[in-house]
Every structure is written in structure tokens, then in C-alpha cells.
Enzyme design. Sequence first.
Site, PDB file in Angstrom:
ATOM      1  CG  ASP A  60       1.667   4.917   4.724  1.00 45.93           C
ATOM      2  OD1 ASP A  60       0.930   3.610   4.626  1.00 45.93           O
ATOM      3  OD2 ASP A  60       2.878   5.157   5.127  1.00 45.93           O
ATOM      4  CG  HIS A 118       0.032   0.157   2.568  1.00 44.75           C
ATOM      5  ND1 HIS A 118       0.450  -0.918   3.158  1.00 44.75           N
ATOM      6  CD2 HIS A 118       0.129   1.395   3.257  1.00 44.75           C
ATOM      7  CE1 HIS A 118       1.140  -0.556   4.126  1.00 44.75           C
ATOM      8  NE2 HIS A 118       0.836   0.880   4.463  1.00 44.75           N
ATOM      9  NE  ARG A 169       8.705  -5.083  12.164  1.00 44.79           N
ATOM     10  CZ  ARG A 169       7.789  -4.262  11.286  1.00 44.79           C
ATOM     11  NH1 ARG A 169       6.984  -4.538  10.654  1.00 44.79           N
ATOM     12  NH2 ARG A 169       8.578  -3.105  10.898  1.00 44.79           N
ATOM     13  CG  HIS A 201       5.089   1.155   2.627  1.00 46.02           C
ATOM     14  ND1 HIS A 201       4.529   2.228   2.022  1.00 46.02           N
ATOM     15  CD2 HIS A 201       4.621   1.001   3.942  1.00 46.02           C
ATOM     16  CE1 HIS A 201       3.779   2.829   2.811  1.00 46.02           C
ATOM     17  NE2 HIS A 201       3.749   2.067   4.053  1.00 46.02           N
TER      18      HIS A 201
HETATM   19  C1  LIG Z   1      -4.609   8.273   8.879  1.00 42.65           C
HETATM   20  C2  LIG Z   1      -4.737   6.955   8.399  1.00 42.65           C
HETATM   21  C3  LIG Z   1      -3.784   6.545   7.242  1.00 42.65           C
HETATM   22  C4  LIG Z   1      -4.309   5.150   7.222  1.00 42.65           C
HETATM   23  C5  LIG Z   1      -5.857   5.406   7.538  1.00 42.65           C
HETATM   24  C6  LIG Z   1      -5.815   6.294   8.752  1.00 42.65           C
HETATM   25  O1  LIG Z   1      -7.145   6.916   9.102  1.00 42.65           O
HETATM   26  C7  LIG Z   1      -5.418   5.294  10.054  1.00 42.65           C
HETATM   27  C8  LIG Z   1      -4.719   3.875   9.630  1.00 42.65           C
HETATM   28  C9  LIG Z   1      -3.904   4.200   8.411  1.00 42.65           C
HETATM   29  C10 LIG Z   1      -3.597   3.018   7.687  1.00 42.65           C
HETATM   30  C11 LIG Z   1      -2.340   2.090   8.043  1.00 42.65           C
HETATM   31  C12 LIG Z   1      -2.268   0.853   7.273  1.00 42.65           C
HETATM   32  C13 LIG Z   1      -2.171   0.853   5.730  1.00 42.65           C
HETATM   33  C14 LIG Z   1      -3.338   1.888   5.593  1.00 42.65           C
HETATM   34  C15 LIG Z   1      -3.534   2.010   3.923  1.00 42.65           C
HETATM   35  C16 LIG Z   1      -4.766   1.372   6.189  1.00 42.65           C
HETATM   36  O2  LIG Z   1      -5.533   0.762   5.966  1.00 42.65           O
HETATM   37  O3  LIG Z   1      -4.722   1.956   7.285  1.00 42.65           O
HETATM   38  C17 LIG Z   1      -3.374   3.326   6.151  1.00 42.65           C
HETATM   39  C18 LIG Z   1      -4.345   4.409   5.918  1.00 42.65           C
HETATM   40  C19 LIG Z   1      -3.855   5.309   4.627  1.00 42.65           C
HETATM   41  O4  LIG Z   1      -2.837   5.974   4.762  1.00 42.65           O
HETATM   42  O5  LIG Z   1      -4.705   5.249   3.814  1.00 42.65           O
HETATM   43  O1  LIG Z   2       4.893  -2.393  10.110  1.00 47.33           O
HETATM   44  C1  LIG Z   2       5.355  -1.606   9.220  1.00 47.33           C
HETATM   45  O2  LIG Z   2       6.736  -1.971   9.006  1.00 47.33           O
HETATM   46  C2  LIG Z   2       4.559  -1.066   8.315  1.00 47.33           C
HETATM   47  C3  LIG Z   2       3.477  -0.311   8.793  1.00 47.33           C
HETATM   48  C4  LIG Z   2       2.837   0.404   7.819  1.00 47.33           C
HETATM   49  O3  LIG Z   2       3.127   0.655   6.408  1.00 47.33           O
HETATM   50  C5  LIG Z   2       1.797   1.462   8.109  1.00 47.33           C
HETATM   51  O4  LIG Z   2       1.231   1.352   9.213  1.00 47.33           O
HETATM   52  O5  LIG Z   2       1.184   1.958   7.385  1.00 47.33           O
HETATM   53 FE   LIG Z   3       2.287   2.149   5.527  1.00 51.61          FE
END
Ligand SMILES: C=C1C[C@]23C[C@@]1(O)CC[C@H]2[C@@]12CCC[C@@](C)(C(=O)O1)[C@H]2[C@@H]3C(=O)O
Ligand SMILES: O=C(O)CCC(=O)C(=O)O
Ligand SMILES: [Fe+2]
Length: 349
Positions: free
Chosen positions: A225, A223, A293, A283
Amino acid sequence: MVPVSGFRAHTTHVHDNNQDLSSVQEVSDSFPWRLDDFPAGVSSSVESIPVINLTDPDIVNRIGHACQTSGVFQITGHGVPVGLIDRLELQGRRFFSLPIEQKLKAARRPGDLSGYGQALNLSHFEKVMRSEGFTMADSPANLVCQVWPDDYTEFCDVMEQYKKEMKALASKIIWLMLSSLGICKEDLEWSGPNGELDGSAVLHLNWYPRCPDPNQAIGLAPHTDSPFITILYPSSTPGLQVLQDHRAQAHWLSVDRVPGSLVINVGDLLHILTNGRFRSPLHQALVNQDKPRFSAAFFFGPPKDTSIGPLIKLTDADKGPLYRAVKLAEYLGLKKKHYRDALDLLKLT
Ligand SMILES: C=C1C[C@]23C[C@@]1(O)CC[C@H]2[C@@]12CCC[C@@](C)(C(=O)O1)[C@H]2[C@@H]3C(=O)O
Ligand SMILES: O=C(O)CCC(=O)C(=O)O
Ligand SMILES: [Fe+2]
């Protein structure tokens, strides 16, 4: 964009959002992630994620170069107290090590951002990934007082202090990044008189239970961010990989962490703001066979009512704006619905 086979953005598939992953002893066909889309993870001294010390006299150029090439780098000399990071990890492990019934007392409710559960967007996929998350957009007090009625203040204090440190660091890093493109305070009309960035801040803890067959499972699927930047504390346990595709062949590069460093990732909204100059890297997080982890991701984005589009200074007759403007909440919604296609949907033709 590099295609990642094995990933299908489904319309909607609801699975048991809160199954107890730590109790899953064997990798069943719930975990058919294909990890052979790209050559296996490489980790060599020849190619690695840049490590940049914040006190480096050439900091602006080094950060600018990293943002325009891979979109990811590690920082040292960041000044975040080691003791605070240790307390963060201790409290995170304390939470995730609880029995599932306890953790579910802090479960994310429908429509909420904060709470315990699976990473939000990942409910799009047919299959479950092997990770749990705890998202904190505000103080976690209301959630964790359900979990530890008599003993939740240390958890909250640590999360609040860590978030405060992260906010200051995120502003500093964003300004270093933007100044590498000649952007100054006057160019960001939503920054404060001294360049303060009063943006949206979300702290998200990740937990990847150990997995008997790590080759058949994924902790967090590939994904990008969404917000401006992510400051990731990856812990000392390996797992993070970044897709490198600036050379002819795309491949996953394992992040070999330098002790004490934090990993910085460019997010999609910074890619939009910089009119595509900075890259938001794909990533993923792998799982380990012998140990769980922990990681902590701090997401920093624009203030919630601010629309983000390409900066005027970064557009010209040759390169007009590549994307339409969008607010963070709208973008998170698009990401939730369309996952990796979200960015393309904002493209202006
Ligand atoms: C601020 C944020 C980015 C995120 C969605 C969120 O509201 C909180 C969780 C974040 C996360 C972490 C894992 C990967 C991701 C794609 C997801 O599903 O939740 C990211 C979100 C994002 O960056 O879109
Ligand atoms: O755990 C990790 O190293 C990556 C976590 C991550 O990519 C995320 O929280 O968006
Ligand atoms: Fe991420």
C-alpha cells in the site's frame, strides 16, 4: 525486494474496466495467475500475524517490533463501535450486490480517485483480477445519489462516521509507531500543535465475487500500500495473505482474523519516512469458491501538499537518507505507472 514472477508491470494495457465479474461463471484464461510463486498459504499457530491490544502496557515496543519485522499486525481494543462496522459491511454489501448497470452509475471517471471500478493500479496488468472496488476520497454523496436517488443518506452517513473513527485511530497508531523509534511531535513539522495529523484519508471498499476455481484466480494481486498506514476491516471471510520473507524462505501467510480485530499495514510512505526501518509488506487477497468476500481498507497518508522524506533523526553518518522526498500524489502516480518498482525509483544511491 523478493521477486514475484507472473507479475509484469506493463506500460499500459486498457481492458474493460467495469465488466460484471459476478456474472463470470467459469475461470477462463483471463485468470492465469500463478499462485505457485511461493509455497502455498500457511496458517499455523506457530507462525501468525501478531495480535496487539491497544491497552497493552508494552504497546509501543510491540507495535515497533511488528513494524520492523513483518510490517503488519492486528489490533484489538481499538474502540471502534462494532455496530458501526456492521453497518459499514451492510452498506458495502448492499452496494456491491446491485446489478452492474446500477453500480456503473457511480463509476470512477477518468482522472478521478473516487468512484466504482477496478483497483486503480491494477489496470497495468494484462489480465483482469476478480475484484471490484469503491473508492471514497471525499463524501460519496454525489456518486451514490445517482445510484439510489431517494435512499442514499444512510450509505453516506455510515461512510462518513467510519472515516471519522478511522482518522482518529490512524493518528493514534502512527504516533505509537513513531514513538517506538524515538520520534516526537517536534520532529514532524507538519503535525499540529498537539500532534494532530491532518492527513489524506481514503476509504476503499473491496468486493471479491465468488469464484468457481479459486486456485486459478486472484482477488487482488500482490502489492504494497502507498500511504502511511492502512487500517483494514477484513470481514469474517478469509482471503488476506501477507508475504513473510524475514526467514530464509518467502511464503504467503494467511491472516487468521481474531474476531473484532482490524489489520494494520505499513505503507510505502511510512517506509520512506522511517528511512527504511519499517517494512511495507507485500500482500494479496484470494477469492473463495463458495461465497463473495467484502473488505474495507482505510488509507491514511500525509497532507496533500507535504513532501515526505526520511526523518533527519533517523539518518546519520552511517545511514544517510535512503530515499528522496515525495508528495503522496506524485507517489500514487509513480505507483500507477511503475507499480512495484515505484519505491526503488526514489532510492538515493
Ligand atoms: C489512496 C489510495 C491507495 C490506493 C490508491 C488509492 O488512491 C485508492 C485505492 C488504493 C488501492 C487499493 C488496492 C491496491 C492499490 C495498490 C490500488 O491499486 O488501489 C491501492 C493504492 C495504493 O496503495 O497505492
Ligand atoms: O481485501 C483484503 O483483504 C486486502 C485489501 C487490500 O489489500 C487493499 O485494499 O489494499
Ligand atoms: Fe492493500
